[in-house]
Enzyme design. Structure first.
Site, mmCIF file in Angstrom:
data_model
loop_
_atom_site.group_PDB
_atom_site.id
_atom_site.type_symbol
_atom_site.label_atom_id
_atom_site.label_comp_id
_atom_site.label_asym_id
_atom_site.label_seq_id
_atom_site.Cartn_x
_atom_site.Cartn_y
_atom_site.Cartn_z
ATOM 1 N N LYS A 1 -5.646 -2.865 16.253
ATOM 2 C CA LYS A 1 -5.775 -1.227 14.692
ATOM 3 C C LYS A 1 -6.542 -0.562 15.664
ATOM 4 C CE LYS A 1 -4.185 -2.612 11.162
ATOM 5 N NZ LYS A 1 -2.666 -1.778 10.399
ATOM 6 N N THR B 1 -1.575 -7.679 -0.912
ATOM 7 C CA THR B 1 0.289 -7.721 -1.218
ATOM 8 C C THR B 1 1.043 -8.619 0.178
ATOM 9 O OG1 THR B 1 -0.620 -6.234 1.506
ATOM 10 C CG2 THR B 1 -0.781 -4.787 -0.119
ATOM 11 N N LEU B 2 1.813 -8.710 0.375
ATOM 12 C CA LEU B 2 2.710 -9.568 0.524
ATOM 13 C C LEU B 2 2.185 -9.751 2.515
ATOM 14 C CD1 LEU B 2 6.312 -8.595 0.456
ATOM 15 C CD2 LEU B 2 5.503 -10.190 -0.463
ATOM 16 N N ALA B 3 1.472 -8.789 2.925
ATOM 17 C CA ALA B 3 0.799 -8.927 4.119
ATOM 18 C C ALA B 3 -0.627 -10.022 4.321
ATOM 19 C CB ALA B 3 0.285 -7.553 5.218
ATOM 20 N N TYR C 1 -8.695 -12.214 11.718
ATOM 21 C CA TYR C 1 -7.898 -10.999 11.797
ATOM 22 C C TYR C 1 -6.787 -11.060 13.340
ATOM 23 C CZ TYR C 1 -6.448 -6.398 10.372
ATOM 24 O OH TYR C 1 -5.154 -5.353 10.306
ATOM 25 N N ASP D 1 13.766 0.022 11.891
ATOM 26 C CA ASP D 1 13.100 -1.157 12.431
ATOM 27 C C ASP D 1 12.388 -1.065 13.393
ATOM 28 O OD1 ASP D 1 11.796 -3.059 14.117
ATOM 29 O OD2 ASP D 1 13.444 -4.879 12.988
ATOM 30 N N VAL D 2 10.850 -0.677 13.420
ATOM 31 C CA VAL D 2 10.513 0.342 14.721
ATOM 32 C C VAL D 2 10.541 -0.341 15.676
ATOM 33 C CG1 VAL D 2 8.538 1.422 13.020
ATOM 34 C CG2 VAL D 2 8.029 -0.199 13.693
ATOM 35 N N ILE E 1 1.057 -1.245 0.218
ATOM 36 C CA ILE E 1 0.063 -0.113 0.344
ATOM 37 C C ILE E 1 1.002 1.716 0.032
ATOM 38 C CG2 ILE E 1 -1.955 1.546 1.084
ATOM 39 C CD1 ILE E 1 -2.992 -0.913 2.002
HETATM 40 P P1 NAD Z 1 3.265 -5.101 3.722
HETATM 41 O O1 NAD Z 1 3.835 -6.259 3.512
HETATM 42 O O2 NAD Z 1 3.209 -4.433 1.544
HETATM 43 O O3 NAD Z 1 3.117 -3.734 4.580
HETATM 44 C C1 NAD Z 1 3.371 -4.323 5.369
HETATM 45 C C2 NAD Z 1 4.940 -2.964 6.205
HETATM 46 O O4 NAD Z 1 4.768 -3.208 7.425
HETATM 47 C C3 NAD Z 1 6.153 -3.463 5.278
HETATM 48 O O5 NAD Z 1 6.766 -2.651 4.158
HETATM 49 C C4 NAD Z 1 7.479 -4.376 7.270
HETATM 50 O O6 NAD Z 1 8.307 -4.059 6.085
HETATM 51 C C5 NAD Z 1 6.398 -3.178 7.655
HETATM 52 N N1 NAD Z 1 7.018 -4.188 8.765
HETATM 53 C C6 NAD Z 1 6.827 -4.723 9.562
HETATM 54 N N2 NAD Z 1 7.317 -5.115 10.679
HETATM 55 C C7 NAD Z 1 8.589 -3.700 10.333
HETATM 56 C C8 NAD Z 1 9.051 -3.416 11.595
HETATM 57 N N3 NAD Z 1 9.077 -4.035 12.787
HETATM 58 N N4 NAD Z 1 9.532 -1.887 11.732
HETATM 59 C C9 NAD Z 1 9.210 -1.204 10.551
HETATM 60 N N5 NAD Z 1 8.900 -1.771 9.927
HETATM 61 C C10 NAD Z 1 7.877 -2.909 9.852
HETATM 62 O O7 NAD Z 1 1.412 -5.470 3.284
HETATM 63 P P2 NAD Z 1 0.643 -3.442 2.970
HETATM 64 O O8 NAD Z 1 -0.977 -4.409 3.148
HETATM 65 O O9 NAD Z 1 0.809 -2.774 2.417
HETATM 66 O O10 NAD Z 1 0.333 -3.128 4.986
HETATM 67 C C11 NAD Z 1 0.252 -1.778 4.924
HETATM 68 C C12 NAD Z 1 -0.888 -0.930 6.097
HETATM 69 O O11 NAD Z 1 -1.770 -1.217 5.716
HETATM 70 C C13 NAD Z 1 -0.960 -2.071 7.014
HETATM 71 O O12 NAD Z 1 -0.345 -1.072 8.460
HETATM 72 C C14 NAD Z 1 -1.648 -3.467 7.793
HETATM 73 O O13 NAD Z 1 -2.777 -3.015 8.466
HETATM 74 C C15 NAD Z 1 -2.799 -1.834 6.595
HETATM 75 N N6 NAD Z 1 -3.673 -2.445 6.124
HETATM 76 C C16 NAD Z 1 -3.683 -3.935 5.164
HETATM 77 C C17 NAD Z 1 -4.084 -3.948 3.980
HETATM 78 C C18 NAD Z 1 -4.928 -4.738 3.454
HETATM 79 O O14 NAD Z 1 -5.311 -5.833 2.801
HETATM 80 N N7 NAD Z 1 -3.522 -5.135 2.339
HETATM 81 C C19 NAD Z 1 -5.762 -2.982 4.297
HETATM 82 C C20 NAD Z 1 -6.693 -2.224 5.517
HETATM 83 C C21 NAD Z 1 -4.384 -1.983 5.498
HETATM 84 O O1 0WE Z 2 -3.892 -5.710 8.791
HETATM 85 C C1 0WE Z 2 -3.629 -6.631 8.160
HETATM 86 C C2 0WE Z 2 -2.295 -7.389 8.033
HETATM 87 C C3 0WE Z 2 -1.792 -7.558 8.948
HETATM 88 C C4 0WE Z 2 -0.755 -8.808 8.707
HETATM 89 C C5 0WE Z 2 -0.419 -9.635 8.192
HETATM 90 C C6 0WE Z 2 0.434 -10.874 8.682
HETATM 91 C C7 0WE Z 2 0.946 -11.664 7.738
HETATM 92 C C8 0WE Z 2 2.087 -12.254 7.667
HETATM 93 C C9 0WE Z 2 0.355 -8.332 10.281
HETATM 94 N N1 0WE Z 2 0.727 -9.427 10.966
HETATM 95 C C10 0WE Z 2 1.281 -10.306 9.935
HETATM 96 N N2 0WE Z 2 2.182 -11.519 10.551
HETATM 97 C C11 0WE Z 2 2.887 -12.767 9.874
HETATM 98 O O2 0WE Z 2 3.579 -12.595 9.645
HETATM 99 N N3 0WE Z 2 -4.317 -6.836 6.795
HETATM 100 C C12 0WE Z 2 -5.582 -5.566 6.915
HETATM 101 C C13 0WE Z 2 -4.221 -7.576 5.631
HETATM 102 C C14 0WE Z 2 -5.247 -9.065 6.081
HETATM 103 O O3 0WE Z 2 -4.482 -9.722 6.837
HETATM 104 C C15 0WE Z 2 -5.481 -10.609 7.468
HETATM 105 C C16 0WE Z 2 -7.186 -10.094 6.886
HETATM 106 C C17 0WE Z 2 -6.460 -9.134 6.455
HETATM 107 C C18 0WE Z 2 -7.106 -8.520 5.374
HETATM 108 C C19 0WE Z 2 -5.851 -12.349 8.543
HETATM 109 C C20 0WE Z 2 -6.432 -12.287 8.861
HETATM 110 C C21 0WE Z 2 -7.630 -12.232 8.125
HETATM 111 C C22 0WE Z 2 -8.069 -10.560 7.347
#
Ligand code: NAD
Ligand code: 0WE
Length: 262
Positions: free
Chosen positions: A166, A197-199, A159, A65-66, A21
Site C-alpha cells: 500500500k 468485505t470479502l477481503a 497486515y 485479471d490485472v 467497497i
Molecule cells: P473485496 O474483496 O470486495 O474487493 C477486492 C477486489 O480485488 C475483489 O473484487 C477482487 O476480485 C479484486 N481482485 C483481487 N485480485 C485481482 C486480480 N488479479 N485482478 C483483478 N481484480 C482482483 O474487498 P474490499 O475491501 O472492497 O477491497 C477493495 C480495496 O479496498 C482493496 O484495495 C483493499 O485493500 C482496500 N481497502 C479495504 C479496506 C477494508 O477494510 N475492507 C480498508 C481500506 C482499504
Molecule cells: O487491504 C485490505 C485487505 C487485503 C487483503 C485481504 C485478503 C484476504 C484473502 C489482501 N489479500 C487477501 N488475500 C486473501 O487470500 N484491508 C485493508 C482489509 C484488511 O485486511 C487485513 C486487515 C484489514 C483492515 C489484514 C490483517 C489485518 C487487518
C-alpha cells in the site's frame, strides 16, 4: 438523472460482492448521475457483477485479471467498442497470498508473496492507468482513484506485506498525478477505515480489530462502503478539480489519534 457526475462515464474495478467497497462507490457515482462500466475477475464473479451493473442500468461488464497484460489491453479494446472515452477510473483491487496475512511480517514474508502483493495491489494501478490514459485524455476533468489503508503509514498487526504494497500504491498516486496533471487527469487515493468485505472476512481477528478501531475513532464508529463511495464521487467530480496526488482518509478520524483509549 441530475447530479454532480451527470454526463461522466466511470469504469469500476474490484467488485466481488455487494459489500465490496467498489459496490458502494458504484452506488454513490450512479446517484450523482454517472454512467458505469464494470470489470470482474474469474467466471464465478461474472454473475454477481452483472447483478450490480443491472441495478445501476449498466450492461457493460468485462473480464480483467490485472495479473495479465493481455487482459488489461483486452479490457480497454472491448470498452472502446462501447465508449469513445471515459472520465473516471476506480481501482479497488488488493491481494496478497493469505498465509502472509497472519503471524509476524518477517516470519510470513517470502520473495514470491512480496512480489504478488506488489504486483496485484500496487503495479496494477499504474498498469490500468497506463492502459486507460488514451481513453481518458482530452476530456474536461478526468480522475483516477485507488483504495488504500493506514497500514501504508503505520505498522499494524497481521497486515504485514500489504503495508509495503500500500505504501508503494500511495507513491504511485503521486507519480501518476505528477505525470497526468497536464492532461487534466487527476489521481487520488482514499485511505478507508476497516469495512467487513470479502477481503476482510478471511482475516482472523478482523472483528476485534474493527471494534477497537471504532472505539478509538473520533466518530465512535466504523465507516460504510457508501461513505467511502460518496468521498470517491466528490474526488472524481469537478467539485474536486483542484485536488490531485492526495490520499484522503475516510476512517471516522481514527488516523489522527495518538493514544489508544484507556
Ligand atoms: P473485496 O474483496 O470486495 O474487493 C477486492 C477486489 O480485488 C475483489 O473484487 C477482487 O476480485 C479484486 N481482485 C483481487 N485480485 C485481482 C486480480 N488479479 N485482478 C483483478 N481484480 C482482483 O474487498 P474490499 O475491501 O472492497 O477491497 C477493495 C480495496 O479496498 C482493496 O484495495 C483493499 O485493500 C482496500 N481497502 C479495504 C479496506 C477494508 O477494510 N475492507 C480498508 C481500506 C482499504
Ligand atoms: O487491504 C485490505 C485487505 C487485503 C487483503 C485481504 C485478503 C484476504 C484473502 C489482501 N489479500 C487477501 N488475500 C486473501 O487470500 N484491508 C485493508 C482489509 C484488511 O485486511 C487485513 C486487515 C484489514 C483492515 C489484514 C490483517 C489485518 C487487518
Amino acid at each position: 438523472m441530475s447530479g454532480f457526475l451527470t454526463g461522466k462515464r466511470a469504469l469500476i474495478t474490484g467488485i466481488a460482492s455487494p459489500r465490496s467497497i467498489a459496490a458502494g462507490i458504484a452506488e454513490a457515482l450512479a446517484a450523482q448521475g454517472a454512467e458505469l462500466a464494470f470489470t470482474y475477475v474469474g467466471d464465478k464473479l461474472q454473475g454477481r457483477v452483472e447483478a450490480v451493473a443491472e441495478q445501476h442500468g449498466s450492461s457493460i461488464v468485462l473480464p480483467c485479471d490485472v495479473a495479465s497484460d493481455a487482459d488489461i489491453d483486452g479490457l480497454m479494446d472491448k470498452l472502446a467498442g462501447h465508449w469513445d472515452g471515459f472520465d473516471i477510473l476506480i481501482h479497488s483491487i488488493g491481494f496478497a497470498p493469505r498465509e502472509l496475512l497472519k503471524g509476524g511480517y518477517l516470519e510470513s514474508v517470502t520473495r514470491e508473496g512480496f512480489h504478488i502483493a506488489h504486483d496485484i495491489s500496487a503495479y496494477s494501478f499504474a498498469a490500468l492507468g497506463k492502459a486507460a490514459r488514451p481513453m481518458m485524455a482530452k476530456r474536461d476533468d478526468a480522475a483516477m482513484l485507488t483504495l488504500t489503508y493506514l497500514g501504508a503509514d503505520k505498522a499494524l498487526p497481521s497486515y504485514n506485506v500489504m503495508g509495503p504494497a500500500k505504501a508503494s500504491l500511495e507513491a504511485n498516486v503521486r507519480y501518476m498525478a505528477a505525470e497526468l496533471g497536464r492532461e487534466q487527469i487527476r489521481v487520488n487515493g482514499i485511505s478507508a477505515g476497516p469495512i467487513k468485505t470479502l477481503a476482510a472476512a478471511g482475516i482472523s481477528g478482523f472483528r476485534d480489530m474493527q471494534a477497537a478501531t471504532a472505539n478509538a475513532a473520533p466518530l465512535g464508529r466504523n465507516v460504510t462502503a457508501l461513505e467511502v463511495g460518496n468521498t470517491a464521487a466528490f474526488l472524481c467530480s469537478p467539485l474536486a478539480s483542484g485536488v490531485t496526488g492526495e490520499i484522503v482518509f475516510v476512517d471516522a478520524g481514527y488516523n489522527i489519534m495518538g493514544m489508544p483509549p484507556g
